[in-house]
Design a protein around this motif. Structure first.
Motif, PDB file in Angstrom:
ATOM      1  N   ALA A  35      18.737 -22.857   3.875  1.00  0.00           N
ATOM      2  CA  ALA A  35      18.921 -24.227   4.369  1.00  0.00           C
ATOM      3  C   ALA A  35      19.309 -24.215   5.843  1.00  0.00           C
ATOM      4  CB  ALA A  35      19.967 -24.957   3.530  1.00  0.00           C
ATOM      5  N   ASN A  36      20.128 -23.246   6.247  1.00  0.00           N
ATOM      6  CA  ASN A  36      20.511 -23.139   7.657  1.00  0.00           C
ATOM      7  C   ASN A  36      19.295 -22.798   8.523  1.00  0.00           C
ATOM      8  OD1 ASN A  36      23.188 -23.692   7.121  1.00  0.00           O
ATOM      9  ND2 ASN A  36      23.745 -21.558   6.945  1.00  0.00           N
ATOM     10  N   LEU A  37      18.441 -21.952   8.012  1.00  0.00           N
ATOM     11  CA  LEU A  37      17.222 -21.608   8.739  1.00  0.00           C
ATOM     12  C   LEU A  37      16.336 -22.838   8.877  1.00  0.00           C
ATOM     13  CD1 LEU A  37      15.468 -19.498  10.123  1.00  0.00           C
ATOM     14  CD2 LEU A  37      14.616 -18.833   7.857  1.00  0.00           C
ATOM     15  N   GLY A  38      16.243 -23.609   7.822  1.00  0.00           N
ATOM     16  CA  GLY A  38      15.464 -24.847   7.864  1.00  0.00           C
ATOM     17  C   GLY A  38      16.005 -25.817   8.905  1.00  0.00           C
ATOM     18  N   ALA A  39      17.322 -25.873   9.036  1.00  0.00           N
ATOM     19  CA  ALA A  39      17.934 -26.747  10.042  1.00  0.00           C
ATOM     20  C   ALA A  39      17.553 -26.287  11.445  1.00  0.00           C
ATOM     21  CB  ALA A  39      19.450 -26.774   9.876  1.00  0.00           C
ATOM     22  N   GLU A  40      17.539 -24.971  11.673  1.00  0.00           N
ATOM     23  CA  GLU A  40      17.144 -24.461  12.991  1.00  0.00           C
ATOM     24  C   GLU A  40      15.677 -24.750  13.270  1.00  0.00           C
ATOM     25  OE1 GLU A  40      18.763 -23.626  15.616  1.00  0.00           O
ATOM     26  OE2 GLU A  40      20.644 -23.532  14.519  1.00  0.00           O
ATOM     27  N   VAL A  41      14.843 -24.616  12.265  1.00  0.00           N
ATOM     28  CA  VAL A  41      13.418 -24.921  12.448  1.00  0.00           C
ATOM     29  C   VAL A  41      13.251 -26.394  12.797  1.00  0.00           C
ATOM     30  CG1 VAL A  41      11.179 -25.050  11.278  1.00  0.00           C
ATOM     31  CG2 VAL A  41      12.602 -23.005  11.034  1.00  0.00           C
ATOM     32  N   SER A  42      14.014 -27.247  12.154  1.00  0.00           N
ATOM     33  CA  SER A  42      13.976 -28.666  12.475  1.00  0.00           C
ATOM     34  C   SER A  42      14.396 -28.898  13.927  1.00  0.00           C
ATOM     35  CB  SER A  42      14.901 -29.434  11.524  1.00  0.00           C
ATOM     36  OG  SER A  42      14.879 -30.803  11.818  1.00  0.00           O
ATOM     37  N   ARG A  43      15.401 -28.168  14.380  1.00  0.00           N
ATOM     38  CA  ARG A  43      15.829 -28.274  15.778  1.00  0.00           C
ATOM     39  C   ARG A  43      14.734 -27.803  16.728  1.00  0.00           C
ATOM     40  NH1 ARG A  43      20.636 -26.070  13.431  1.00  0.00           N
ATOM     41  NH2 ARG A  43      22.150 -27.724  13.171  1.00  0.00           N
ATOM     42  N   ILE A  44      14.005 -26.773  16.335  1.00  0.00           N
ATOM     43  CA  ILE A  44      12.890 -26.296  17.158  1.00  0.00           C
ATOM     44  C   ILE A  44      11.877 -27.415  17.357  1.00  0.00           C
ATOM     45  CG2 ILE A  44      10.869 -24.764  17.185  1.00  0.00           C
ATOM     46  CD1 ILE A  44      12.686 -22.634  15.804  1.00  0.00           C
ATOM     47  N   PHE A  45      11.511 -28.081  16.268  1.00  0.00           N
ATOM     48  CA  PHE A  45      10.529 -29.156  16.369  1.00  0.00           C
ATOM     49  C   PHE A  45      11.050 -30.328  17.197  1.00  0.00           C
ATOM     50  CE2 PHE A  45       8.698 -27.144  12.475  1.00  0.00           C
ATOM     51  CZ  PHE A  45       7.501 -26.786  13.055  1.00  0.00           C
ATOM     52  N   SER A  46      12.334 -30.645  17.056  1.00  0.00           N
ATOM     53  CA  SER A  46      12.917 -31.719  17.862  1.00  0.00           C
ATOM     54  C   SER A  46      12.879 -31.373  19.346  1.00  0.00           C
ATOM     55  CB  SER A  46      14.364 -31.985  17.440  1.00  0.00           C
ATOM     56  OG  SER A  46      14.414 -32.517  16.153  1.00  0.00           O
TER      57      SER A  46
ATOM     58  N   MET B 184       8.444 -27.557   7.126  1.00  0.00           N
ATOM     59  CA  MET B 184       9.477 -28.450   6.621  1.00  0.00           C
ATOM     60  C   MET B 184       9.371 -28.612   5.095  1.00  0.00           C
ATOM     61  SD  MET B 184      11.057 -28.578   9.344  1.00  0.00           S
ATOM     62  CE  MET B 184      12.464 -29.385   8.630  1.00  0.00           C
ATOM     63  N   THR B 185       8.156 -28.592   4.575  1.00  0.00           N
ATOM     64  CA  THR B 185       7.967 -28.652   3.121  1.00  0.00           C
ATOM     65  C   THR B 185       8.543 -27.400   2.461  1.00  0.00           C
ATOM     66  OG1 THR B 185       6.001 -30.029   3.341  1.00  0.00           O
ATOM     67  CG2 THR B 185       6.238 -28.801   1.283  1.00  0.00           C
ATOM     68  N   TYR B 186       8.355 -26.252   3.097  1.00  0.00           N
ATOM     69  CA  TYR B 186       8.892 -24.992   2.577  1.00  0.00           C
ATOM     70  C   TYR B 186      10.416 -25.074   2.438  1.00  0.00           C
ATOM     71  CZ  TYR B 186      10.257 -20.096   2.346  1.00  0.00           C
ATOM     72  OH  TYR B 186      10.818 -18.910   1.956  1.00  0.00           O
ATOM     73  N   PHE B 187      11.081 -25.653   3.450  1.00  0.00           N
ATOM     74  CA  PHE B 187      12.548 -25.665   3.461  1.00  0.00           C
ATOM     75  C   PHE B 187      13.159 -26.803   2.646  1.00  0.00           C
ATOM     76  CE2 PHE B 187      11.813 -23.161   7.376  1.00  0.00           C
ATOM     77  CZ  PHE B 187      12.544 -22.037   7.013  1.00  0.00           C
TER      78      PHE B 187
ATOM     79  N   PHE C 276      15.402 -25.960  -0.459  1.00  0.00           N
ATOM     80  CA  PHE C 276      16.684 -25.331  -0.112  1.00  0.00           C
ATOM     81  C   PHE C 276      17.682 -26.377   0.355  1.00  0.00           C
ATOM     82  CE2 PHE C 276      13.392 -22.095   0.694  1.00  0.00           C
ATOM     83  CZ  PHE C 276      13.789 -21.151  -0.227  1.00  0.00           C
ATOM     84  N   ALA C 277      17.216 -27.325   1.154  1.00  0.00           N
ATOM     85  CA  ALA C 277      18.097 -28.403   1.627  1.00  0.00           C
ATOM     86  C   ALA C 277      18.552 -29.276   0.461  1.00  0.00           C
ATOM     87  CB  ALA C 277      17.387 -29.236   2.682  1.00  0.00           C
ATOM     88  N   LEU C 278      17.632 -29.584  -0.438  1.00  0.00           N
ATOM     89  CA  LEU C 278      17.992 -30.414  -1.601  1.00  0.00           C
ATOM     90  C   LEU C 278      19.000 -29.714  -2.482  1.00  0.00           C
ATOM     91  CD1 LEU C 278      14.500 -31.893  -2.560  1.00  0.00           C
ATOM     92  CD2 LEU C 278      16.434 -33.086  -1.483  1.00  0.00           C
ATOM     93  N   ARG C 279      18.809 -28.411  -2.688  1.00  0.00           N
ATOM     94  CA  ARG C 279      19.756 -27.655  -3.506  1.00  0.00           C
ATOM     95  C   ARG C 279      21.146 -27.670  -2.876  1.00  0.00           C
ATOM     96  NH1 ARG C 279      17.889 -21.879  -4.301  1.00  0.00           N
ATOM     97  NH2 ARG C 279      16.071 -23.017  -4.991  1.00  0.00           N
TER      98      ARG C 279
END
Length: 89
Positions: A2-13, A75-78, A81-84
């Motif tokens: 989930a933390n990795l997903g948050a960083e990926v989201s920051r990359i896109f932002s 984002m679909t991949y992550f 993990f975020a929901l969990r």
């Protein structure tokens, strides 16, 4: 993850803001998270998956790569993990 997903989201932002410095910083943090993930014994069996994920993230950090499908796929991949993570709070 989930933390990795948050960083990926920051990359896109950061990419959307055309902020190379923030893209680089987020990518570096993502790399550190991936390295930490690979120290977890259960993740050793998922090395191929993590390597592919690392390559996808690297590709996503390139400012000239404006593929919406890359963003959507990552984002679909992550999402699970975020929901969990949200369901444990």
């Amino acid at each position: 993850m989930a933390n990795l997903g948050a960083e990926v989201s920051r990359i896109f932002s950061a990419k959307e803001a055309i902020d190379e410095k923030r893209v680089k910083e987020s990518f570096e943090r993502a790399q550190k998270i991936i390295e930490e993930l690979m120290t977890i014994p259960d993740m050793k069996t998922r090395k191929v998956e993590v390597d592919l994920l690392r390559e996808a993230i690297l590709s996503a950090t390139k400012l000239d790569n404006n593929s919406d499908s890359s963003k959507k796929n990552l984002m679909t991949y992550f999402t699970p993990f975020a929901l969990r993570l949200m369901n444990t709070n």
